[in-house]
Design a protein around this motif. Structure first.
Motif, mmCIF file in Angstrom:
data_model
loop_
_atom_site.group_PDB
_atom_site.id
_atom_site.type_symbol
_atom_site.label_atom_id
_atom_site.label_comp_id
_atom_site.label_asym_id
_atom_site.label_seq_id
_atom_site.Cartn_x
_atom_site.Cartn_y
_atom_site.Cartn_z
ATOM 1 N N ASP A 81 -14.332 -37.445 24.487
ATOM 2 C CA ASP A 81 -14.529 -37.264 23.049
ATOM 3 C C ASP A 81 -14.824 -35.809 22.703
ATOM 4 N N GLU A 82 -15.606 -35.120 23.537
ATOM 5 C CA GLU A 82 -15.949 -33.728 23.259
ATOM 6 C C GLU A 82 -14.723 -32.831 23.397
ATOM 7 N N ALA A 83 -13.861 -33.109 24.390
ATOM 8 C CA ALA A 83 -12.624 -32.347 24.524
ATOM 9 C C ALA A 83 -11.733 -32.539 23.307
ATOM 10 N N ARG A 84 -11.642 -33.771 22.847
ATOM 11 C CA ARG A 84 -10.816 -34.062 21.662
ATOM 12 C C ARG A 84 -11.373 -33.353 20.434
ATOM 13 N N ARG A 85 -12.696 -33.324 20.299
ATOM 14 C CA ARG A 85 -13.304 -32.662 19.161
ATOM 15 C C ARG A 85 -13.188 -31.149 19.239
ATOM 16 N N SER A 86 -13.295 -30.583 20.446
ATOM 17 C CA SER A 86 -13.372 -29.135 20.619
ATOM 18 C C SER A 86 -12.016 -28.447 20.598
ATOM 19 N N TYR A 87 -10.987 -29.082 21.193
ATOM 20 C CA TYR A 87 -9.693 -28.396 21.281
ATOM 21 C C TYR A 87 -8.495 -29.325 21.503
ATOM 22 N N HIS A 88 -8.706 -30.487 22.142
ATOM 23 C CA HIS A 88 -7.561 -31.315 22.535
ATOM 24 C C HIS A 88 -7.243 -32.341 21.454
ATOM 25 N N SER A 89 -6.922 -31.861 20.246
ATOM 26 C CA SER A 89 -6.652 -32.762 19.125
ATOM 27 C C SER A 89 -5.333 -33.496 19.326
ATOM 28 N N SER A 90 -5.265 -34.711 18.820
ATOM 29 C CA SER A 90 -4.085 -35.551 19.045
ATOM 30 C C SER A 90 -2.835 -34.966 18.410
ATOM 31 N N ASP A 91 -2.964 -34.348 17.232
ATOM 32 C CA ASP A 91 -1.806 -33.784 16.538
ATOM 33 C C ASP A 91 -1.490 -32.357 16.987
ATOM 34 N N GLY A 92 -2.442 -31.711 17.659
ATOM 35 C CA GLY A 92 -2.265 -30.324 18.060
ATOM 36 C C GLY A 92 -1.954 -30.163 19.522
ATOM 37 N N GLU A 93 -2.949 -29.766 20.321
ATOM 38 C CA GLU A 93 -2.701 -29.484 21.735
ATOM 39 C C GLU A 93 -2.130 -30.681 22.481
ATOM 40 N N CYS A 94 -2.678 -31.872 22.242
ATOM 41 C CA CYS A 94 -2.196 -33.058 22.948
ATOM 42 C C CYS A 94 -0.714 -33.304 22.676
ATOM 43 N N ALA A 95 -0.325 -33.233 21.408
ATOM 44 C CA ALA A 95 1.087 -33.427 21.049
ATOM 45 C C ALA A 95 1.964 -32.328 21.642
ATOM 46 N N ALA A 96 1.459 -31.094 21.691
ATOM 47 C CA ALA A 96 2.212 -29.992 22.292
ATOM 48 C C ALA A 96 2.384 -30.206 23.788
ATOM 49 N N PHE A 97 1.338 -30.711 24.461
ATOM 50 C CA PHE A 97 1.457 -31.040 25.884
ATOM 51 C C PHE A 97 2.511 -32.125 26.095
ATOM 52 N N GLU A 98 2.494 -33.138 25.235
ATOM 53 C CA GLU A 98 3.499 -34.204 25.335
ATOM 54 C C GLU A 98 4.911 -33.641 25.191
ATOM 55 N N ALA A 99 5.087 -32.753 24.213
ATOM 56 C CA ALA A 99 6.398 -32.134 24.010
ATOM 57 C C ALA A 99 6.799 -31.315 25.230
ATOM 58 N N GLY A 100 5.832 -30.641 25.850
ATOM 59 C CA GLY A 100 6.114 -29.854 27.044
ATOM 60 C C GLY A 100 6.552 -30.718 28.210
ATOM 61 N N ILE A 101 5.917 -31.866 28.368
ATOM 62 C CA ILE A 101 6.288 -32.785 29.450
ATOM 63 C C ILE A 101 7.693 -33.322 29.231
ATOM 64 N N GLU A 102 8.010 -33.646 27.981
ATOM 65 C CA GLU A 102 9.358 -34.120 27.666
ATOM 66 C C GLU A 102 10.395 -33.039 27.948
ATOM 67 N N ALA A 103 10.086 -31.797 27.593
ATOM 68 C CA ALA A 103 11.014 -30.693 27.857
ATOM 69 C C ALA A 103 11.160 -30.460 29.356
ATOM 70 N N GLU A 104 10.072 -30.603 30.080
ATOM 71 C CA GLU A 104 10.093 -30.418 31.535
ATOM 72 C C GLU A 104 11.007 -31.441 32.204
ATOM 73 N N ALA A 105 11.020 -32.639 31.648
ATOM 74 C CA ALA A 105 11.824 -33.714 32.225
ATOM 75 C C ALA A 105 13.322 -33.431 32.131
ATOM 76 N N ILE A 106 13.727 -32.555 31.209
ATOM 77 C CA ILE A 106 15.154 -32.236 31.074
ATOM 78 C C ILE A 106 15.456 -30.809 31.531
ATOM 79 N N GLY A 107 14.523 -30.241 32.319
ATOM 80 C CA GLY A 107 14.839 -28.981 32.984
ATOM 81 C C GLY A 107 14.168 -27.731 32.466
ATOM 82 N N PHE A 108 13.341 -27.851 31.417
ATOM 83 C CA PHE A 108 12.661 -26.670 30.897
ATOM 84 C C PHE A 108 11.352 -26.429 31.658
ATOM 85 N N GLU A 109 10.911 -25.168 31.669
ATOM 86 C CA GLU A 109 9.659 -24.814 32.343
ATOM 87 C C GLU A 109 8.464 -25.224 31.490
#
Length: 306
Positions: A81-109
């Motif tokens: 909960d503290e990570a989510r409140r401090s920086y790992h917001s669902s619409d922000g960093e978390c969603a960006a990490f998800e997008a990065g994983i999806e891009a990684e799956a098709i060959g992006f760094e």
């Protein structure tokens, strides 16, 4: 943040910042205690540890994991909960990490460093929380960007590579590549240094982070294997020596710098940016690769001659 009363940070045009002893310092004295500007635990660490506090995770698979990106693992709901409140917001960093994983799956760094950690710096040090939302002046990110950096010359291959990472970071954030991320100063006390964080600002930030990042180790010290990375605004003032007079030690994501031997008044206090167990070739490879300098300390000179 707390500095020892017997040390000071000095700036000289010829050598930049360094830390100097104002009096004789005995071995084992704490020279600096500081919270991080930004910190991140790597994926698949050994030992597995909490992404927020770095405590050892007893259960495998982890009992508490981010429901979105699945990259962040925690020792408790409190840390989650503290990570989510401090920086790992669902619409922000978390969603960006998800997008990065999806891009990684098709060959992006999308490595932990620099791609994922750059997003962490923007979220934790910059206060970015959601696409279209701002980076907040005063949160620390401008101070990170202004740290010592070695920015490659324009039109070089390395500059192009870093600019590409910066543009892809904006895409992962669902921000405009052309316009960048807007900057606000909610207090009105400090003028914003720039109205947007675009490719140029992110490239500068990326270089500053690369030159000033330090390794994190698990809280229980059961392993000397690195588990993460962090940036410290004051800790970055310590210069490198392969025969250091002080050492960095993290407790969770906070930094403690402690003297390793007696330091005389007027002497520069140094730390080692790389493991001192490395041989000359290994140390030079690491230092030139990340920090862009060739060490000429007494140890390196002696080992080079022999």
């Amino acid at each position: 943040m707390s500095w020892h009363e017997g040390v000071r940070v000095v700036f000289e045009d010829a050598r930049g910042r360094y830390v100097e002893a104002l009096r004789d310092i005995e071995s084992g004295e704490v020279l600096l205690s500081e919270k991080c500007a930004a910190a991140m635990v790597y994926r698949n660490t050994d030992p597995p540890c909490c992404s927020f506090c770095l405590r050892f995770l007893e259960k495998d698979p982890p009992e508490f994991r981010c429901d979105g990106c699945k990259l962040e693992c925690y020792c408790s709901t409190a840390c989650k909960d503290e990570a989510r409140r401090s920086y790992h917001s669902s619409d922000g960093e978390c969603a960006a990490f998800e997008a990065g994983i999806e891009a990684e799956a098709i060959g992006f760094e999308f490595g932990d460093v620099p791609e994922r950690f750059l997003l962490r710096v923007l979220s934790q040090a910059g206060g970015w929380r959601t696409p279209g939302g701002p980076i907040v002046v005063g949160a620390g990110i401008d101070r990170v960007r202004m740290l010592q950096a070695h920015v490659p010359a324009p039109d070089t291959e390395e500059r192009g590579r870093l600019a590409g990472i910066s543009r892809n970071t904006l895409r992962l954030m669902d921000e405009s590549v052309e316009d960048g991320v807007r900057v606000v100063d909610p207090s009105g006390d400090e003028p914003a240094t720039t109205s947007r964080y675009g490719e140029a600002e992110l490239t500068q930030l990326l270089c500053s982070v690369n030159c000033n990042a330090h390794t994190l180790y698990a809280n229980d010290r059961s392993s000397l294997a690195p588990v993460g990375i962090a940036v410290y605004l004051q800790g970055s003032a310590f210069n490198h020596s392969c025969v250091p007079s002080a050492e960095f030690c993290n407790v969770g994501t906070s930094l403690t710098v402690r003297s390793l031997r007696r330091v005389q008044r007027g002497e520069e206090i140094t730390v080692s940016y790389v493991p001192t167990t490395m041989n000359l070739k290994e140390r030079r490879r690491c230092l030139e690769g990340q920090y862009k300098f060739v060490c000429a300390c007494a140890r390196c000179v002696a080992e080079g001659v022999s």
